[in-house]
Design a protein around this motif. Structure first.
Motif, PDB file in Angstrom:
ATOM      1  N   ASN A   3      22.192  66.256  15.724  1.00 37.58           N
ATOM      2  CA  ASN A   3      22.030  66.385  14.514  1.00 37.58           C
ATOM      3  C   ASN A   3      23.649  66.456  13.893  1.00 37.58           C
ATOM      4  O   ASN A   3      24.256  66.716  15.227  1.00 37.58           O
ATOM      5  N   ILE A   4      24.119  65.805  12.862  1.00 36.25           N
ATOM      6  CA  ILE A   4      25.377  65.621  12.650  1.00 36.25           C
ATOM      7  C   ILE A   4      25.877  67.052  11.714  1.00 36.25           C
ATOM      8  O   ILE A   4      25.438  66.969  10.658  1.00 36.25           O
ATOM      9  N   GLU A   5      27.114  67.195  12.132  1.00 39.88           N
ATOM     10  CA  GLU A   5      27.511  68.133  11.182  1.00 39.88           C
ATOM     11  C   GLU A   5      28.655  67.213  10.105  1.00 39.88           C
ATOM     12  O   GLU A   5      29.063  66.176  10.569  1.00 39.88           O
ATOM     13  N   MET A   6      29.407  68.260   9.862  1.00 43.27           N
ATOM     14  CA  MET A   6      29.869  67.819   8.962  1.00 43.27           C
ATOM     15  C   MET A   6      30.175  66.165   7.599  1.00 43.27           C
ATOM     16  O   MET A   6      31.286  66.287   7.840  1.00 43.27           O
ATOM     17  N   CYS A   7      29.253  66.279   7.766  1.00 44.73           N
ATOM     18  CA  CYS A   7      28.874  65.111   6.757  1.00 44.73           C
ATOM     19  C   CYS A   7      27.328  64.775   6.291  1.00 44.73           C
ATOM     20  O   CYS A   7      26.432  65.678   6.298  1.00 44.73           O
ATOM     21  N   MET A  11      23.781  58.509  -0.159  1.00 48.93           N
ATOM     22  CA  MET A  11      23.057  57.650  -0.983  1.00 48.93           C
ATOM     23  C   MET A  11      22.731  59.300  -1.897  1.00 48.93           C
ATOM     24  O   MET A  11      23.077  59.148  -3.109  1.00 48.93           O
ATOM     25  N   CYS A  12      22.414  60.272  -1.167  1.00 49.31           N
ATOM     26  CA  CYS A  12      22.208  61.716  -2.287  1.00 49.31           C
ATOM     27  C   CYS A  12      22.932  62.639  -1.458  1.00 49.31           C
ATOM     28  O   CYS A  12      22.670  63.851  -2.435  1.00 49.31           O
ATOM     29  N   GLY A  13      23.319  62.828  -0.886  1.00 55.41           N
ATOM     30  CA  GLY A  13      24.504  64.374  -0.468  1.00 55.41           C
ATOM     31  C   GLY A  13      24.458  64.685   0.445  1.00 55.41           C
ATOM     32  O   GLY A  13      24.795  66.322   0.591  1.00 55.41           O
ATOM     33  N   ALA A  14      22.989  64.859   0.512  1.00 55.88           N
ATOM     34  CA  ALA A  14      22.379  65.295   1.483  1.00 55.88           C
ATOM     35  C   ALA A  14      23.178  66.072   2.933  1.00 55.88           C
ATOM     36  O   ALA A  14      23.423  64.968   3.477  1.00 55.88           O
ATOM     37  N   ASN A  15      23.019  67.032   3.350  1.00 58.90           N
ATOM     38  CA  ASN A  15      23.491  66.998   4.860  1.00 58.90           C
ATOM     39  C   ASN A  15      23.216  67.122   6.093  1.00 58.90           C
ATOM     40  O   ASN A  15      23.210  67.841   7.154  1.00 58.90           O
ATOM     41  N   GLU A  16      21.376  67.349   5.672  1.00 58.71           N
ATOM     42  CA  GLU A  16      20.732  66.796   6.793  1.00 58.71           C
ATOM     43  C   GLU A  16      20.824  65.840   7.547  1.00 58.71           C
ATOM     44  O   GLU A  16      19.772  64.748   7.033  1.00 58.71           O
ATOM     45  N   LEU A  17      21.397  65.345   8.128  1.00 56.95           N
ATOM     46  CA  LEU A  17      21.694  63.859   8.992  1.00 56.95           C
ATOM     47  C   LEU A  17      20.894  64.471  10.671  1.00 56.95           C
ATOM     48  O   LEU A  17      21.119  64.966  11.271  1.00 56.95           O
ATOM     49  N   THR A  18      19.965  63.152  11.100  1.00 58.06           N
ATOM     50  CA  THR A  18      20.288  62.777  12.650  1.00 58.06           C
ATOM     51  C   THR A  18      20.198  61.849  13.505  1.00 58.06           C
ATOM     52  O   THR A  18      21.149  60.721  12.500  1.00 58.06           O
ATOM     53  N   GLU A  19      21.077  61.820  13.889  1.00 59.91           N
ATOM     54  CA  GLU A  19      22.082  60.275  15.090  1.00 59.91           C
ATOM     55  C   GLU A  19      20.202  59.861  16.186  1.00 59.91           C
ATOM     56  O   GLU A  19      20.280  61.301  17.035  1.00 59.91           O
ATOM     57  N   ASN A  20      20.220  59.144  16.194  1.00 59.89           N
ATOM     58  CA  ASN A  20      19.788  58.424  17.106  1.00 59.89           C
ATOM     59  C   ASN A  20      19.755  56.940  18.047  1.00 59.89           C
ATOM     60  O   ASN A  20      20.904  56.429  16.628  1.00 59.89           O
ATOM     61  N   PRO A  21      19.679  56.799  19.455  1.00 57.03           N
ATOM     62  CA  PRO A  21      20.306  55.179  19.345  1.00 57.03           C
ATOM     63  C   PRO A  21      18.965  54.175  18.957  1.00 57.03           C
ATOM     64  O   PRO A  21      18.113  54.589  18.842  1.00 57.03           O
ATOM     65  N   GLU A  22      19.507  53.228  18.212  1.00 60.78           N
ATOM     66  CA  GLU A  22      18.777  51.823  17.881  1.00 60.78           C
ATOM     67  C   GLU A  22      19.295  50.549  18.304  1.00 60.78           C
ATOM     68  O   GLU A  22      20.287  50.246  18.248  1.00 60.78           O
ATOM     69  N   ALA A  35      22.211  44.963  20.617  1.00 61.79           N
ATOM     70  CA  ALA A  35      23.320  45.400  21.586  1.00 61.79           C
ATOM     71  C   ALA A  35      22.197  47.415  20.672  1.00 61.79           C
ATOM     72  O   ALA A  35      21.902  47.463  19.688  1.00 61.79           O
ATOM     73  N   GLU A  36      22.432  48.259  21.547  1.00 57.41           N
ATOM     74  CA  GLU A  36      21.818  49.557  21.722  1.00 57.41           C
ATOM     75  C   GLU A  36      23.461  50.875  20.272  1.00 57.41           C
ATOM     76  O   GLU A  36      24.257  50.893  21.277  1.00 57.41           O
ATOM     77  N   VAL A  37      22.684  50.557  19.184  1.00 57.44           N
ATOM     78  CA  VAL A  37      23.665  51.406  18.600  1.00 57.44           C
ATOM     79  C   VAL A  37      23.616  52.960  17.877  1.00 57.44           C
ATOM     80  O   VAL A  37      22.214  52.716  17.860  1.00 57.44           O
ATOM     81  N   PRO A  38      24.672  53.848  17.935  1.00 60.39           N
ATOM     82  CA  PRO A  38      23.944  55.054  16.851  1.00 60.39           C
ATOM     83  C   PRO A  38      23.949  54.628  15.542  1.00 60.39           C
ATOM     84  O   PRO A  38      24.646  54.169  14.911  1.00 60.39           O
ATOM     85  N   VAL A  39      22.709  55.349  14.973  1.00 63.44           N
ATOM     86  CA  VAL A  39      22.272  55.213  13.894  1.00 63.44           C
ATOM     87  C   VAL A  39      22.275  56.191  12.885  1.00 63.44           C
ATOM     88  O   VAL A  39      21.732  57.340  13.822  1.00 63.44           O
ATOM     89  N   ILE A  40      22.769  56.895  12.075  1.00 57.68           N
ATOM     90  CA  ILE A  40      22.656  58.037  11.647  1.00 57.68           C
ATOM     91  C   ILE A  40      22.009  57.649   9.961  1.00 57.68           C
ATOM     92  O   ILE A  40      21.785  56.624   9.568  1.00 57.68           O
ATOM     93  N   ARG A  41      20.939  58.909   9.832  1.00 56.22           N
ATOM     94  CA  ARG A  41      19.654  58.779   9.103  1.00 56.22           C
ATOM     95  C   ARG A  41      19.790  59.805   7.885  1.00 56.22           C
ATOM     96  O   ARG A  41      19.526  60.825   8.775  1.00 56.22           O
ATOM     97  N   CYS A  42      19.790  59.628   7.123  1.00 50.31           N
ATOM     98  CA  CYS A  42      19.460  60.926   6.170  1.00 50.31           C
ATOM     99  C   CYS A  42      17.665  62.021   6.481  1.00 50.31           C
ATOM    100  O   CYS A  42      17.153  60.833   6.557  1.00 50.31           O
ATOM    101  N   ASP A  43      17.838  63.231   6.682  1.00 47.72           N
ATOM    102  CA  ASP A  43      16.148  63.120   6.903  1.00 47.72           C
ATOM    103  C   ASP A  43      16.045  64.001   5.396  1.00 47.72           C
ATOM    104  O   ASP A  43      14.179  64.286   5.218  1.00 47.72           O
ATOM    105  N   ASP A  44      16.393  63.900   4.597  1.00 50.06           N
ATOM    106  CA  ASP A  44      15.849  64.193   3.188  1.00 50.06           C
ATOM    107  C   ASP A  44      15.384  62.433   2.518  1.00 50.06           C
ATOM    108  O   ASP A  44      14.851  62.509   1.979  1.00 50.06           O
TER     109      ASP A  44
END
Length: 70
Positions: A3-7, A11-22, A35-44
């Motif tokens: 879970n990403i904090e302080m970000c 697109m929508c301004g939500a703060n419920e974000l998750t990071e996964n390697p992809e 390459a396996e990179v960290p991708v941040i995705r908005c849960d909303d």
């Protein structure tokens, strides 16, 4: 999964974000590299993006393939 904090989602301004390697395909002059990179995705809203860490990983992957095939 992290879970990403302080970000907020750019697109929508939500703060419920998750990071996964992809895996991402990185095109080079010598062929594609995966390459396996960290991708941040908005849960909303589902918007996904990468940051400076992913860019560094992609750059390293390109350099490594160039050295191997150089």
């Amino acid at each position: 999964m992290t879970n990403i904090e302080m970000c907020n989602c750019p697109m929508c301004g939500a703060n419920e974000l998750t990071e996964n390697p992809e895996d991402q395909i990185v095109p080079t002059l010598l062929g594609d590299v995966i390459a396996e990179v960290p991708v941040i995705r908005c849960d909303d809203c589902g918007y996904a993006w990468t940051d400076y860490r992913a860019e560094g990983i992609r750059e390293t992957a390109v350099k490594q393939i160039e050295e191997l095939r150089g």
